[in-house]
Motif scaffolding. Structure first.
Motif, mmCIF file in Angstrom:
data_model
loop_
_atom_site.group_PDB
_atom_site.id
_atom_site.type_symbol
_atom_site.label_atom_id
_atom_site.label_comp_id
_atom_site.label_asym_id
_atom_site.label_seq_id
_atom_site.Cartn_x
_atom_site.Cartn_y
_atom_site.Cartn_z
ATOM 1 N N VAL A 245 12.832 -12.196 -28.141
ATOM 2 C CA VAL A 245 14.125 -12.844 -27.900
ATOM 3 C C VAL A 245 15.042 -11.925 -27.097
ATOM 4 O O VAL A 245 15.684 -12.355 -26.125
ATOM 5 C CB VAL A 245 14.788 -13.248 -29.232
ATOM 6 C CG1 VAL A 245 16.133 -13.918 -28.965
ATOM 7 C CG2 VAL A 245 13.888 -14.168 -30.031
ATOM 8 N N HIS A 246 15.121 -10.663 -27.494
ATOM 9 C CA HIS A 246 15.951 -9.706 -26.758
ATOM 10 C C HIS A 246 15.491 -9.596 -25.300
ATOM 11 O O HIS A 246 16.327 -9.562 -24.376
ATOM 12 C CB HIS A 246 15.887 -8.323 -27.405
ATOM 13 C CG HIS A 246 16.437 -8.270 -28.796
ATOM 14 N ND1 HIS A 246 15.632 -8.383 -29.905
ATOM 15 C CD2 HIS A 246 17.705 -8.129 -29.260
ATOM 16 C CE1 HIS A 246 16.375 -8.303 -30.997
ATOM 17 N NE2 HIS A 246 17.636 -8.151 -30.637
ATOM 18 N N PHE A 247 14.178 -9.545 -25.086
ATOM 19 C CA PHE A 247 13.670 -9.432 -23.719
ATOM 20 C C PHE A 247 13.894 -10.718 -22.927
ATOM 21 O O PHE A 247 14.140 -10.669 -21.713
ATOM 22 C CB PHE A 247 12.189 -9.041 -23.732
ATOM 23 C CG PHE A 247 11.940 -7.631 -24.174
ATOM 24 C CD1 PHE A 247 12.422 -6.558 -23.417
ATOM 25 C CD2 PHE A 247 11.261 -7.357 -25.336
ATOM 26 C CE1 PHE A 247 12.205 -5.251 -23.826
ATOM 27 C CE2 PHE A 247 11.044 -6.054 -25.753
ATOM 28 C CZ PHE A 247 11.510 -4.989 -24.995
ATOM 29 N N SER A 248 13.830 -11.858 -23.596
ATOM 30 C CA SER A 248 14.107 -13.126 -22.909
ATOM 31 C C SER A 248 15.558 -13.186 -22.454
ATOM 32 O O SER A 248 15.860 -13.656 -21.351
ATOM 33 C CB SER A 248 13.791 -14.310 -23.834
ATOM 34 O OG SER A 248 12.421 -14.354 -24.149
ATOM 35 N N ILE A 249 16.464 -12.721 -23.299
ATOM 36 C CA ILE A 249 17.884 -12.682 -22.931
ATOM 37 C C ILE A 249 18.083 -11.752 -21.748
ATOM 38 O O ILE A 249 18.823 -12.062 -20.805
ATOM 39 C CB ILE A 249 18.730 -12.240 -24.137
ATOM 40 C CG1 ILE A 249 18.679 -13.306 -25.238
ATOM 41 C CG2 ILE A 249 20.176 -11.971 -23.726
ATOM 42 C CD1 ILE A 249 19.264 -12.860 -26.556
ATOM 43 N N ARG A 250 17.411 -10.609 -21.797
ATOM 44 C CA ARG A 250 17.485 -9.668 -20.671
ATOM 45 C C ARG A 250 16.987 -10.333 -19.390
ATOM 46 O O ARG A 250 17.588 -10.186 -18.314
ATOM 47 C CB ARG A 250 16.660 -8.430 -21.008
ATOM 48 C CG ARG A 250 16.603 -7.381 -19.888
ATOM 49 C CD ARG A 250 15.317 -7.514 -19.103
ATOM 50 N NE ARG A 250 15.293 -6.601 -17.964
ATOM 51 C CZ ARG A 250 14.743 -6.874 -16.801
ATOM 52 N NH1 ARG A 250 14.184 -8.066 -16.573
ATOM 53 N NH2 ARG A 250 14.741 -5.997 -15.824
ATOM 54 N N ASN A 251 15.895 -11.077 -19.473
ATOM 55 C CA ASN A 251 15.345 -11.747 -18.290
ATOM 56 C C ASN A 251 16.298 -12.803 -17.752
ATOM 57 O O ASN A 251 16.451 -12.955 -16.529
ATOM 58 C CB ASN A 251 13.998 -12.391 -18.627
ATOM 59 C CG ASN A 251 12.919 -11.368 -18.933
ATOM 60 O OD1 ASN A 251 13.087 -10.178 -18.625
ATOM 61 N ND2 ASN A 251 11.835 -11.794 -19.547
ATOM 62 N N LEU A 252 16.955 -13.542 -18.648
ATOM 63 C CA LEU A 252 17.928 -14.543 -18.203
ATOM 64 C C LEU A 252 19.098 -13.895 -17.480
ATOM 65 O O LEU A 252 19.661 -14.464 -16.544
ATOM 66 C CB LEU A 252 18.440 -15.339 -19.405
ATOM 67 C CG LEU A 252 17.543 -16.452 -19.933
ATOM 68 C CD1 LEU A 252 18.117 -17.028 -21.220
ATOM 69 C CD2 LEU A 252 17.360 -17.550 -18.885
ATOM 70 N N GLU A 253 19.465 -12.691 -17.908
ATOM 71 C CA GLU A 253 20.576 -11.987 -17.270
ATOM 72 C C GLU A 253 20.170 -11.390 -15.931
ATOM 73 O O GLU A 253 20.842 -11.618 -14.905
ATOM 74 C CB GLU A 253 21.086 -10.870 -18.188
ATOM 75 C CG GLU A 253 22.199 -10.041 -17.555
ATOM 76 C CD GLU A 253 22.525 -8.772 -18.328
ATOM 77 O OE1 GLU A 253 23.341 -7.980 -17.826
ATOM 78 O OE2 GLU A 253 21.956 -8.558 -19.423
ATOM 79 N N LEU A 254 19.088 -10.619 -15.917
ATOM 80 C CA LEU A 254 18.760 -9.805 -14.746
ATOM 81 C C LEU A 254 17.799 -10.476 -13.771
ATOM 82 O O LEU A 254 17.890 -10.234 -12.566
ATOM 83 C CB LEU A 254 18.185 -8.457 -15.204
ATOM 84 C CG LEU A 254 19.110 -7.620 -16.099
ATOM 85 C CD1 LEU A 254 18.454 -6.295 -16.445
ATOM 86 C CD2 LEU A 254 20.451 -7.382 -15.434
ATOM 87 N N ASP A 255 16.876 -11.288 -14.263
ATOM 88 C CA ASP A 255 15.897 -11.918 -13.370
ATOM 89 C C ASP A 255 16.347 -13.296 -12.891
ATOM 90 O O ASP A 255 16.144 -13.646 -11.732
ATOM 91 C CB ASP A 255 14.541 -12.051 -14.079
ATOM 92 C CG ASP A 255 13.934 -10.699 -14.427
ATOM 93 O OD1 ASP A 255 14.379 -9.685 -13.846
ATOM 94 O OD2 ASP A 255 13.029 -10.651 -15.285
ATOM 95 N N HIS A 256 16.963 -14.063 -13.779
ATOM 96 C CA HIS A 256 17.356 -15.435 -13.447
ATOM 97 C C HIS A 256 18.841 -15.567 -13.117
ATOM 98 O O HIS A 256 19.277 -16.621 -12.673
ATOM 99 C CB HIS A 256 17.005 -16.384 -14.595
ATOM 100 C CG HIS A 256 15.537 -16.454 -14.889
ATOM 101 N ND1 HIS A 256 14.650 -17.131 -14.098
ATOM 102 C CD2 HIS A 256 14.803 -15.907 -15.898
ATOM 103 C CE1 HIS A 256 13.427 -17.025 -14.599
ATOM 104 N NE2 HIS A 256 13.493 -16.278 -15.698
#
Length: 291
Positions: free
Chosen positions: A102-113
């Motif tokens: 979940v933490h990594f998914s949030i990070r991906n939504l912020e930085l990748d998407h």
């Protein structure tokens, strides 16, 4: 690495995520431009850190332990001694917990998407920063920083652990117990012999830079959160029952400003009747499927 069953033992009972809920969340996220994500203890349970209120597995359901109260800590040296003794023993287990999907998914939504503008977390466990998120407001502070109540000098919690070890060379700092606030049960005789750390600058009382129960979130931080809500077009709550008003008022502001509000949590929340999207699910079962 801890086995998965050990890490997930604090996650309450839940149903499998539905395919239509995955699609609903996907639509919510990718129709949004700037999402403010509010996270609670329900995402850290998947990293093996218990929450307070979950049925059967939350701290309140398993023990009669009550978290430290702000005024008690401020007023009574014996409470400070007890807190630091228990926190010292519990620190290694608490600080070694790692972010989950979940933490990594949030990070991906912020930085990748480029979808997440701000992460506001009610947790004090530093896991969002460990995962790599950048725009994070720690609503209730962090267990990883210590502040002097007299001169406001700040210290790394790791540094304070070393200083406590020097003051208490015969005391064990090993425990398998873990709690949301990082402390553990230890015998009273160990507490009585414990020497609490003091500020190296002025000799004042040291306290984790955490908003204890009964204290108020600093006004500047409250305003930063208000600004972040206003600058977003959507608010997504992950793993919080919103029982604590400091989190719930974020939803009240979002409703007042007509934001799109989504909520993923196992079980009911204080804001179920206020949101546009409510999904009852374990966050780790749904968010990683999208991002």
């Amino acid at each position: 690495m801890k086995p998965l069953t050990e890490l997930l033992k604090y996650v309450p009972k839940h149903n499998p995520v539905l395919a239509q809920d995955i699609e609903r969340l996907k639509t919510f996220i990718f129709n949004s431009k700037k999402i403010l994500i509010l996270t609670g203890a329900g995402i850290s349970t998947e990293s093996g850190i218990p929450d307070y209120r979950s049925e059967e597995v939350g701290l309140y359901a398993r023990t009669n332990h009550k978290p430290i109260q702000h005024l008690q800590f401020i007023k009574y040296p014996e409470v400070q001694q007890r807190y630091w003794a228990r926190n010292y023993v519990g620190w290694n287990t608490f600080s070694q917990r790692q972010p989950n999907a979940v933490h990594f998914s949030i990070r991906n939504l912020e930085l990748d998407h480029n979808k997440v503008s701000t992460v506001v977390t009610q947790n004090v466990d530093n896991l969002h920063f460990k995962a790599g998120s950048q725009q994070v407001i720690e609503l209730h502070g962090t267990a990883f920083r210590v502040i002097c109540l007299e001169c406001e000098a700040t210290y790394s919690r790791y540094y304070i652990q070393e200083k406590i070890r020097e003051l208490n060379p015969c005391m064990s700092e090993i425990s398998t117990m873990i709690r949301p606030d990082g402390d553990v049960e230890i015998p009273q005789e160990e507490i009585d012999e414990f020497k609490a750390p003091l500020c190296e600058s002025c000799g004042g009382v040291l306290k984790p830079d955490i908003t204890f129960f009964g204290d108020n979130v600093p006004k500047a931080r409250v305003q930063s959160v208000r600004n972040a809500v206003s600058e977003s077009d959507s608010v997504l709550v992950l793993g919080s029952s919103l029982s604590v008003f400091s989190g719930y008022r974020i939803i009240l502001q979002a409703v007042e400003e007509n934001k799109n509000i989504g909520l993923i949590n196992i079980g009911p929340t204080r804001a179920d009747g206020l949101v546009n999207l409510k999904i009852s699910a374990k966050c780790g079962d749904i968010l990683p499927k999208i991002c």
